[in-house]
Structures are given as structure tokens and as C-alpha cells.
Write a protein that holds these residues in place. Structure first.
Motif, PDB file in Angstrom:
ATOM      1  N   THR A   1       0.871  -1.247  -0.023  1.00 44.71           N
ATOM      2  CA  THR A   1      -0.004  -0.123   0.248  1.00 44.71           C
ATOM      3  C   THR A   1       0.915   1.180  -0.002  1.00 44.71           C
TER       4      THR A   1
ATOM      5  N   LEU B   1       0.147   5.033   0.609  1.00 49.15           N
ATOM      6  CA  LEU B   1      -0.994   5.878   1.141  1.00 49.15           C
ATOM      7  C   LEU B   1      -0.675   7.422   0.509  1.00 49.15           C
TER       8      LEU B   1
ATOM      9  N   GLN C   1      -4.637   5.498   7.560  1.00 51.50           N
ATOM     10  CA  GLN C   1      -5.036   3.989   7.760  1.00 51.50           C
ATOM     11  C   GLN C   1      -4.655   3.237   9.045  1.00 51.50           C
TER      12      GLN C   1
ATOM     13  N   GLY D   1      -5.156   6.153  -2.033  1.00 47.22           N
ATOM     14  CA  GLY D   1      -3.887   5.091  -1.995  1.00 47.22           C
ATOM     15  C   GLY D   1      -3.851   4.267  -3.279  1.00 47.22           C
TER      16      GLY D   1
END
Length: 290
Positions: free
Chosen positions: A69, A71, A76, A121
Motif C-alpha cells: 500500500t 498511501l 489508515q 492510495g
């Protein structure tokens, strides 16, 4: 530098994943995968609030690949069956090696939902070769301010080295395979060339803005948002026609059979069935709902 020929340029169409509407540049009807990259999702920007929070993903398993991921905006919370719990903020990267199996959950933090904000993201699935599909799982979280940065001569482009190497500058993420991941922030009229290994397949994804690639073709949101390159040169060049943000990825193709089902990326249907059975038997660990 001899630039890599543009193999294809395509749009990043929207798809619906349950309550979530997001862009999926691949896989598509025309692109199964860009070896070693299996999937790319661009989620958001979403306005998150207590009455609108579609991106709260409860505990779910993975095996056989690395879910990553990047972002872009927001905040998160990551939790997993290894006991990791971390708040991932804008610009941060979380790099999970699922290996033989991990269960994780992610979604906007309670504070972020309460205070409201924008979430955006990139979710990338990076394949693992057969010999590494059943390695021990691992989790890496690196912060925006800790990444090494290359700046163009005109001072208008910053390239954040997430993984791999550029101009003898290295990423902080430890990778299982030969791969580069660079986040590029370009101001209007900025120019830079990005060399990378001839053995790699390369791709460029535009999150926003407009750039000219290799001096010939425009990469523009909603027109040509993804470019894939041939393995016939030494790198690529970009020139920003507007303030832009891009993700550059390259990797050495694994060239193995790929079988996918839901959250698993394996080499055969038999291995997929084994993954489902192992998850149901609790062999991938346990993670309670929040």
C-alpha cells in the motif's frame, strides 16, 4: 540513453468492489498482469466521515505474494496476525510479504473518520516466485520522511525511492525479488530521465497531472493513465506539463504459471485449494474483528 519503447498506453477504468468504487489499470480484458505485478488498484480520493466509510476492510487472508500500500492521502490503521499494529499516514508505505499466509485488516483510523478527511492510495500485488510463496510472512512500514530522495537537476522533480535503486540511491524496503518502486512528484516543466535494468519490465502510472513520456506521448489522467514499456532500452524520460504525481514500477519477470482466486496468488489450482483449506483450519493465524 536509449529509451524503452512504449508497449502500450491505456486508461485506468473504474470498477466496483462491493461498496468501493476504484480504478483498476490491471488486470483488465487486455492486460492479464505485468509480470511480476499481478494487480494495481487506485482507490479514492474518498471523502471519509462517520456516515461514509466504504474502505474499512475487516480481517482477511493472503498467501503467495506481497500486497503493498502506497498511501497518498489520509490515515489508515493496519493490524495483522503477526501482532503488528501501525497507523499508516500520507506518504507512508506498508509492504506485506504474505508468504505462507497472513491475516490483516486495514481502514481509516477512528480519529480520521470522526474528524473527516480525504483518503487515497495505491494497492499493488507483487508476485512471489514458487520457491518463496511459502516463506515466513513479514510486515514493513516505512514513513514518508524516511525515504531517500533523488532531485532532478532543474529542482522540479523529486523521486522517492521506496524499493530498489536509482543512481546508487537505495530504497528502505527489503524486497524478496528484483524490483523498483519510485513515487514521483513533478512540478510543471520539470524533466528527468529514469534508468533501470534491462532485465526489468517497467510501467508508469499517473495519479494526477500530465506528463510527456520519452518525448513522444502524453500520459494524462482519464486518457492514457498507465504506460507499459518494452525491454529494449535503458530507461525512460518524463517532462511535466502540469504538476503531477506518478508511480514508477519495474521488476524482473518471474515467468511462472500464475493461479489466482480471491486473496491468493499461487502457481496451480491445487495450491489455491490448499490455501483455502489452510485458512479455514486456522493455519494462517487469527485476527479478531475490531
Amino acid at each position: 540513453m536509449k529509451f524503452n519503447t512504449i508497449k502500450r498506453a491505456g486508461r485506468s477504468h473504474f470498477v466496483d468492489m462491493g461498496p468501493i468504487r476504484l480504478r483498476q489499470p490491471f488486470p483488465t480484458q487486455h492486460i492479464e498482469m505485468i509480470d511480476p505485478f499481478v494487480l494495481l488498484h487506485h482507490y479514492g480520493p474518498y471523502k471519509i466521515s462517520e456516515t461514509n466509510n466504504p474502505f474499512d476492510l475487516g480481517p482477511h487472508p493472503h498467501r503467495g505474494f506481497e500486497p503493498v500500500t502506497f498511501l497518498i492521502q489520509g490515515e489508515q490503521l493496519h493490524r495483522d496476525s503477526l501482532g503488528n499494529e501501525s497507523v499508516v499516514k500520507a506518504g507512508d508505505v506498508q509492504w506485506t510479504t504474505a508468504g505462507r499466509g497472513i491475516i490483516h485488516a486495514e481502514g481509516p483510523t477512528k480519529e480520521f473518520v470522526k474528524n473527516e478527511g480525504t483518503l487515497e492510495g495505491i494497492q499493488l500485488w507483487l508476485n512471489l516466485p514458487a520457491e518463496k510463496k511459502m516463506i515466513q510472512p513479514n510486515y514493513q512500514h516505512e514513513k514518508y520522511e524516511d525515504f531517500n530522495v533523488i532531485t532532478s537537476e532543474d529542482q522540479k522533480i523529486n523521486i522517492r525511492i521506496i524499493a530498489g535503486e536509482l543512481e546508487n540511491t537505495y530504497g528502505r524496503i527489503k524486497t524478496q525479488t528484483a524490483v523498483n518502486a519510485f513515487m514521483i512528484d513533478a512540478k510543471k516543466d520539470g524533466e528527468i530521465s529514469i534508468p533501470y535494468d534491462k532485465s526489468h519490465l517497467g510501467l508508469l502510472y499517473l495519479l494526477n497531472g500530465k506528463v510527456i513520456v520519452n518525448g513522444v506521448e502524453a500520459l494524462e489522467l482519464d486518457k492514457n493513465q498507465l504506460m507499459e514499456f518494452q525491454q529494449d532500452g535503458e530507461g525512460i524520460s518524463i517532462k511535466a506539463e502540469a504538476n503531477s504525481k506518478l508511480l514508477f514500477l519495474s521488476g524482473e519477470p518471474i515467468k511462472e504459471a500464475v493461479a489466482t482466486y480471491g486473496p491468493y496468488v499461487m502457481n496451480s489450482q491445487t495450491e489455491l485449494l490448499e490455501a483455502m483449506r489452510d485458512y479455514q483450519m486456522g493455519k494462517m493465524g487469527f485476527l479478531p474483528a475490531n
